[in-house]
Scaffold this motif. Structure first.
Motif, PDB file in Angstrom:
ATOM      1  N   LEU A  77     -48.538  10.833 -35.533  1.00 39.86           N
ATOM      2  CA  LEU A  77     -48.651  10.090 -36.773  1.00 39.86           C
ATOM      3  C   LEU A  77     -48.922  10.982 -37.977  1.00 39.86           C
ATOM      4  O   LEU A  77     -48.845  10.522 -39.113  1.00 39.86           O
ATOM      5  CB  LEU A  77     -49.753   9.041 -36.653  1.00 39.86           C
ATOM      6  CG  LEU A  77     -49.595   8.012 -35.537  1.00 39.86           C
ATOM      7  CD1 LEU A  77     -50.821   7.118 -35.463  1.00 39.86           C
ATOM      8  CD2 LEU A  77     -48.325   7.195 -35.722  1.00 39.86           C
ATOM      9  N   LEU A  78     -49.251  12.227 -37.741  1.00 38.98           N
ATOM     10  CA  LEU A  78     -49.616  13.157 -38.812  1.00 38.98           C
ATOM     11  C   LEU A  78     -48.393  13.903 -39.335  1.00 38.98           C
ATOM     12  O   LEU A  78     -47.404  14.087 -38.620  1.00 38.98           O
ATOM     13  CB  LEU A  78     -50.644  14.164 -38.299  1.00 38.98           C
ATOM     14  CG  LEU A  78     -52.003  13.573 -37.922  1.00 38.98           C
ATOM     15  CD1 LEU A  78     -52.863  14.629 -37.256  1.00 38.98           C
ATOM     16  CD2 LEU A  78     -52.697  13.017 -39.159  1.00 38.98           C
ATOM     17  N   PRO A  79     -48.466  14.362 -40.596  1.00 31.37           N
ATOM     18  CA  PRO A  79     -47.354  15.161 -41.128  1.00 31.37           C
ATOM     19  C   PRO A  79     -47.229  16.481 -40.373  1.00 31.37           C
ATOM     20  O   PRO A  79     -48.210  16.993 -39.833  1.00 31.37           O
ATOM     21  CB  PRO A  79     -47.740  15.394 -42.584  1.00 31.37           C
ATOM     22  CG  PRO A  79     -49.192  15.105 -42.678  1.00 31.37           C
ATOM     23  CD  PRO A  79     -49.542  14.184 -41.546  1.00 31.37           C
ATOM     24  N   HIS A  80     -46.021  17.001 -40.353  1.00 28.03           N
ATOM     25  CA  HIS A  80     -45.771  18.283 -39.701  1.00 28.03           C
ATOM     26  C   HIS A  80     -46.004  19.422 -40.674  1.00 28.03           C
ATOM     27  O   HIS A  80     -45.673  19.317 -41.849  1.00 28.03           O
ATOM     28  CB  HIS A  80     -44.333  18.354 -39.195  1.00 28.03           C
ATOM     29  CG  HIS A  80     -44.088  17.528 -37.991  1.00 28.03           C
ATOM     30  ND1 HIS A  80     -42.864  17.456 -37.393  1.00 28.03           N
ATOM     31  CD2 HIS A  80     -44.902  16.727 -37.266  1.00 28.03           C
ATOM     32  CE1 HIS A  80     -42.934  16.646 -36.345  1.00 28.03           C
ATOM     33  NE2 HIS A  80     -44.161  16.188 -36.261  1.00 28.03           N
ATOM     34  N   ALA A  81     -46.569  20.494 -40.158  1.00 28.06           N
ATOM     35  CA  ALA A  81     -46.678  21.750 -40.898  1.00 28.06           C
ATOM     36  C   ALA A  81     -45.585  22.655 -40.349  1.00 28.06           C
ATOM     37  O   ALA A  81     -45.606  23.025 -39.178  1.00 28.06           O
ATOM     38  CB  ALA A  81     -48.048  22.378 -40.694  1.00 28.06           C
TER      39      ALA A  81
END
Length: 137
Positions: A9-13
């Motif tokens: 659910l988190l943005p990708h780095a």
């Protein structure tokens, strides 16, 4: 640490483009040598993405887009390119021995993506986002 479900659910780095450059930077991050990055403010504006904030979490991905670590933003500053400090260069951990060398290498990359950003011109006054992060273990 977040579960795999939470990580999805988190943005990708994503550092650089997939391939050897991304793999090298990911190794530096996992080894603790790279704790900062620099992004053109225009990249955030062009993508309509919010600026990172201290406490933000993102998922570091490898060249196959697989999650390999959780990053936590610890500090964010917006500076003109000519105000980037040597300490920030050292925190990026990529081995440059001067701000001039760092800037030359970064400008080469930014100029290669300039057309994707509306053909922006990189100069001393170009705004950059200086982000520091840690690897959450």
């Amino acid at each position: 640490m977040c579960s795999m479900t939470d990580m999805n659910l988190l943005p990708h780095a994503e550092f650089m483009t997939p391939g050897p450059d991304r793999d090298r930077l990911n190794r530096l991050i996992l080894d603790g040598r790279k704790t900062a990055t620099t992004v053109l403010l225009a990249e955030y504006e062009a993508c309509g993405e919010p600026l990172p904030q201290p406490g933000d979490r993102s998922v570091l991905v490898d060249s196959q887009e697989w999650p390999i670590a959780m990053l936590v933003t610890t500090d964010v500053q917006i500076e003109a390119l000519n105000n980037v400090s040597f300490q920030h260069v050292l925190d990026e951990g990529e081995g440059q021995s001067s701000v001039a060398q760092w800037r030359e290498e970064h400008e080469a990359f930014w100029n290669s993506i300039s057309s994707d950003l509306g053909g922006i011109r990189i100069d001393d006054d170009t705004k950059v986002v200086l982000e520091h992060f840690t690897v959450e273990r």
